[in-house]
Design a protein around this motif. Structure first.
Motif, PDB file in Angstrom:
ATOM      1  N   TYR A 229       0.942  -1.189  -0.063  1.00  0.00           N
ATOM      2  CA  TYR A 229       0.043  -0.111   0.100  1.00  0.00           C
ATOM      3  C   TYR A 229       1.028   1.252  -0.127  1.00  0.00           C
ATOM      4  O   TYR A 229       0.421   2.146  -0.732  1.00  0.00           O
ATOM      5  CB  TYR A 229      -0.668   0.228   1.191  1.00  0.00           C
TER       6      TYR A 229
ATOM      7  N   ARG B  45       4.143   1.699  -1.133  1.00  0.00           N
ATOM      8  CA  ARG B  45       4.475   1.607  -2.301  1.00  0.00           C
ATOM      9  C   ARG B  45       3.457   1.886  -3.370  1.00  0.00           C
ATOM     10  O   ARG B  45       4.049   3.085  -4.244  1.00  0.00           O
ATOM     11  CB  ARG B  45       5.039   0.294  -2.894  1.00  0.00           C
ATOM     12  N   GLN B  46       2.401   1.859  -3.421  1.00  0.00           N
ATOM     13  CA  GLN B  46       1.514   2.380  -4.194  1.00  0.00           C
ATOM     14  C   GLN B  46       1.163   3.619  -4.052  1.00  0.00           C
ATOM     15  O   GLN B  46       1.189   4.658  -5.049  1.00  0.00           O
ATOM     16  CB  GLN B  46       0.056   1.436  -4.217  1.00  0.00           C
ATOM     17  N   LEU B  47       1.223   4.031  -2.708  1.00  0.00           N
ATOM     18  CA  LEU B  47       0.917   5.530  -2.337  1.00  0.00           C
ATOM     19  C   LEU B  47       2.099   6.472  -2.856  1.00  0.00           C
ATOM     20  O   LEU B  47       1.953   7.642  -3.449  1.00  0.00           O
ATOM     21  CB  LEU B  47       0.750   5.747  -1.030  1.00  0.00           C
ATOM     22  N   ARG B  48       3.232   5.889  -2.501  1.00  0.00           N
ATOM     23  CA  ARG B  48       4.515   6.659  -3.098  1.00  0.00           C
ATOM     24  C   ARG B  48       4.599   6.566  -4.647  1.00  0.00           C
ATOM     25  O   ARG B  48       5.064   7.761  -5.033  1.00  0.00           O
ATOM     26  CB  ARG B  48       5.757   5.852  -2.492  1.00  0.00           C
ATOM     27  N   HIS B  49       4.133   5.742  -5.340  1.00  0.00           N
ATOM     28  CA  HIS B  49       4.002   5.647  -6.734  1.00  0.00           C
ATOM     29  C   HIS B  49       3.049   6.949  -7.291  1.00  0.00           C
ATOM     30  O   HIS B  49       3.424   7.570  -8.250  1.00  0.00           O
ATOM     31  CB  HIS B  49       3.534   4.536  -7.505  1.00  0.00           C
ATOM     32  N   GLU B  50       1.901   6.920  -6.608  1.00  0.00           N
ATOM     33  CA  GLU B  50       0.863   7.984  -7.041  1.00  0.00           C
ATOM     34  C   GLU B  50       1.593   9.440  -6.563  1.00  0.00           C
ATOM     35  O   GLU B  50       1.061  10.333  -7.231  1.00  0.00           O
ATOM     36  CB  GLU B  50      -0.484   7.675  -6.217  1.00  0.00           C
ATOM     37  N   GLN B  51       2.144   9.506  -5.300  1.00  0.00           N
ATOM     38  CA  GLN B  51       2.647  10.946  -5.147  1.00  0.00           C
ATOM     39  C   GLN B  51       3.752  11.381  -6.157  1.00  0.00           C
ATOM     40  O   GLN B  51       3.927  12.574  -6.385  1.00  0.00           O
ATOM     41  CB  GLN B  51       3.316  10.557  -3.651  1.00  0.00           C
TER      42      GLN B  51
ATOM     43  N   LEU C 137       3.897  10.285  -9.230  1.00  0.00           N
ATOM     44  CA  LEU C 137       3.056  10.794 -10.487  1.00  0.00           C
ATOM     45  C   LEU C 137       2.481  12.232 -10.246  1.00  0.00           C
ATOM     46  O   LEU C 137       2.473  13.115 -11.112  1.00  0.00           O
ATOM     47  CB  LEU C 137       1.739  10.025 -10.724  1.00  0.00           C
ATOM     48  N   LEU C 138       1.876  12.265  -9.141  1.00  0.00           N
ATOM     49  CA  LEU C 138       1.292  13.716  -8.813  1.00  0.00           C
ATOM     50  C   LEU C 138       2.275  14.859  -8.763  1.00  0.00           C
ATOM     51  O   LEU C 138       2.096  15.685  -9.558  1.00  0.00           O
ATOM     52  CB  LEU C 138       0.496  13.856  -7.416  1.00  0.00           C
ATOM     53  N   LYS C 139       3.321  14.577  -8.142  1.00  0.00           N
ATOM     54  CA  LYS C 139       4.443  15.746  -8.503  1.00  0.00           C
ATOM     55  C   LYS C 139       5.041  15.828  -9.853  1.00  0.00           C
ATOM     56  O   LYS C 139       5.135  16.908 -10.018  1.00  0.00           O
ATOM     57  CB  LYS C 139       5.575  15.311  -7.519  1.00  0.00           C
TER      58      LYS C 139
ATOM     59  N   LYS D 211      -2.090  21.219  -2.139  1.00  0.00           N
ATOM     60  CA  LYS D 211      -1.184  20.813  -3.348  1.00  0.00           C
ATOM     61  C   LYS D 211      -1.351  22.007  -4.262  1.00  0.00           C
ATOM     62  O   LYS D 211      -2.460  22.396  -4.758  1.00  0.00           O
ATOM     63  CB  LYS D 211      -1.290  19.511  -4.022  1.00  0.00           C
TER      64      LYS D 211
END
Length: 527
Positions: A125, A127-133, A135-137, A158
């Motif tokens: 979870y 790792r998925q959250l970090r990946h989305e962060q 992407l968002l950045k 943001k």
């Protein structure tokens, strides 16, 4: 690549390491080591561990120190190995190393498997959250438009640099603030209206003009989209997104196009005026020259006197035509003031029915009289339908109203060379959202006079030019191109507007919107 999640176990007891390997190797890829430095090296080399199990009492590096060094370089869930009676070390590891689980010695195989499984799920979870962060950045940093996120309280959480720059601030100066605190371009009441509209529509788009600091520089234009996120039924507050696209270049191109179209319209107008006045002046000058030649004779005979009178009549008629042309131009340019009166619109239209009907029939017959190839299959029929009662008053110039309706009916008749029906429909409409009418009409009640025909219709390109002075699609001698321009000017002067609906081959409906001044409700509807 091994499909099993990777687990790292660090302990100075080889027997403990083997126990973990035997308990977990059927579900996980288990790495074991007695060296904290070797463990750090594997983590830094990029081995994607899902969980790290570490003995607190390692002689070289205690657990709290080890976990403090790795917590910011891996998303692996941290599990502390220790005895149950040392809760003081557990608290230290929790505060400094951010551990998520604790396994006590001696080991319980069922407990170990359950804890490691939960730790691996948590790591996935994270790792998925970090990946989305990430992407968002990446989106925030590289999108070609301003992007900002607001929480349920309306505070910015943001924002990218383009959105902050539009407000004249840095990203850090904007975060944690509400739009009311940092927005320079919208007034508080406008922001409140945006909030209310967003709750109803969940998404809407608005245009913003930001004047330049230097008056010699053009304004900036933005297309701003507001969007609710994660709306749940029954909730009132929601997170939202603001997207701001810079459309300044597009606006400048539109302005250049409009300027070119205006120049083209002015050129057409100048040419038409010159042509019309040249014809009138030619008639006047020719008549006056002939009159002068006749008057130079010593004795005038009766025939000559009659000729001079006829020439002077022609001169006067040409001058009168010039005056009518000038009056139409003044009416279009709004320099001629309307003689405002309270007009019962239903009564006015009905009283002019006979005149309208005869004018249209005569024009239709005259138009086709010289065209032997086209037979008159049917006449022009005028049908007036009133869907509102008598006694509805508007404040306008009755003669200009009559002329506007006449012009619309004549255009409809000319669009039906083989005859047909023209409908004049009167109804009431309440405007609640001016956006649907290009902001030309304010909220309120309006009388709508619609002239509808079954004629040839118009293309979108023709519709874009019909209100321009001297623009006409009619043949020579049948239109000056001032009729619809006058209708538009009349509606604007009366506080209303004109709407056009047309489809090539189907017909046209042109509606004049005029604000209601008052209404006598005691009168019944005329059916």
């Amino acid at each position: 690549m091994n499909a099993l999640p990777a687990i790292l176990v660090v302990d100075d007891d080889p027997k403990i390491l083997q126990e973990f390997k035997q308990m977990l190797e059927d579900q996980f890829c288990v790495y074991i080591t007695q060296s904290p430095h070797c463990a750090l090296d594997m983590i830094k080399r990029g081995v994607h561990f899902s969980a790290i199990l570490y003995n607190y009492f390692m002689p070289v590096m205690y657990g709290n120190v080890f976990f403090a060094r790795v917590r910011n370089i891996t998303v692996a869930t941290r599990i502390l190995l220790s005895s149950k009676d040392r809760t003081d070390f557990l608290i230290t590891a929790l505060n400094q190393g951010g551990i998520s689980f604790f396994i006590s010695k001696p080991l319980d195989p069922l407990e170990v498997k359950e804890i490691v499984q939960r730790a691996v799920a948590r790591s996935q979870y994270r790792r998925q959250l970090r990946h989305e962060q990430i992407l968002l950045k990446g989106l925030l940093d590289h999108l070609p438009y301003g992007l900002a996120f607001k929480d349920e309280q309306g505070k910015f959480t943001k924002m990218n640099e383009l959105a902050a720059a539009r407000r004249g601030l840095t990203v850090q100066e904007c975060l944690g603030k509400t739009e009311e605190e940092i927005e320079p371009s919208f007034k508080p009441q406008e922001l409140l209206a945006f909030k209310e509209r967003l709750q109803k529509e969940e998404r809407f788009v608005a245009t913003l003009e930001v004047p330049a600091a230097d008056i010699h520089q053009p304004s900036q234009w933005f297309l701003i989209t507001r969007l609710l996120l994660g709306r749940v039924k029954g909730e009132i507050a929601h997170s939202s997104v603001i997207m701001e696209l810079d459309i300044t270049e597009q606006k400048m191109l539109e302005a250049k196009l409009q300027h070119a179209e205006k120049l083209q319209a002015l050129g057409t107008m100048a040419g038409s005026i010159a042509h019309d006045f040249n014809n009138l002046l030619t008639t006047m000058m020719g008549s006056l020259e002939l009159s002068e030649q006749l008057l130079m004779q010593d004795q005038l005979q009766e025939k000559q006197i009659i000729s001079i009178k006829r020439l002077l009549v022609n001169t006067l008629a040409a001058a009168q035509k010039g005056a009518v042309l000038t009056e139409r131009l003044l009416s279009f340019s709004r320099r001629k003031k309307l003689s405002l009166q309270e007009v019962d619109v239903v009564k006015q239209i009905k009283e002019n029915y006979e005149l309208l009907s005869q004018t249209l029939s005569m024009r239709h017959a005259s138009r086709l009289k010289g065209d032997k190839k086209t037979a008159i299959k049917e006449s022009i029929y005028l049908d007036i339908r009133c869907q509102l009662p008598m006694g509805v008053l508007i404040k306008t110039d009755p003669s200009q109203l009559e002329l506007a309706v006449m012009n619309l009916c004549i255009n409809s008749a000319d669009a039906m060379p083989h005859g047909g029906k023209i409908m004049v429909i009167l109804h009431k409409e309440t405007i609640t959202d001016p956006v649907n009418h290009n902001h030309q009409l304010s909220c309120g009640d309006y009388v709508v006079i619609t002239v509808k025909d079954e004629g040839e219709g118009m293309s979108a390109e023709t519709i874009a030019h019909i209100f321009e002075p001297f623009f006409t699609t009619k043949g020579a001698g049948w239109g000056t191109g001032l009729g619809l321009a006058m209708v538009y000017g009349f509606a604007q002067q009366s506080g209303g507007d004109v709407m056009v609906k047309s489809q090539a081959g189907v017909g046209t409906a042109i509606s004049i919107y005029l604000p209601i001044f008052s209404q006598l409700t005691s009168l019944s509807v005329n059916r």
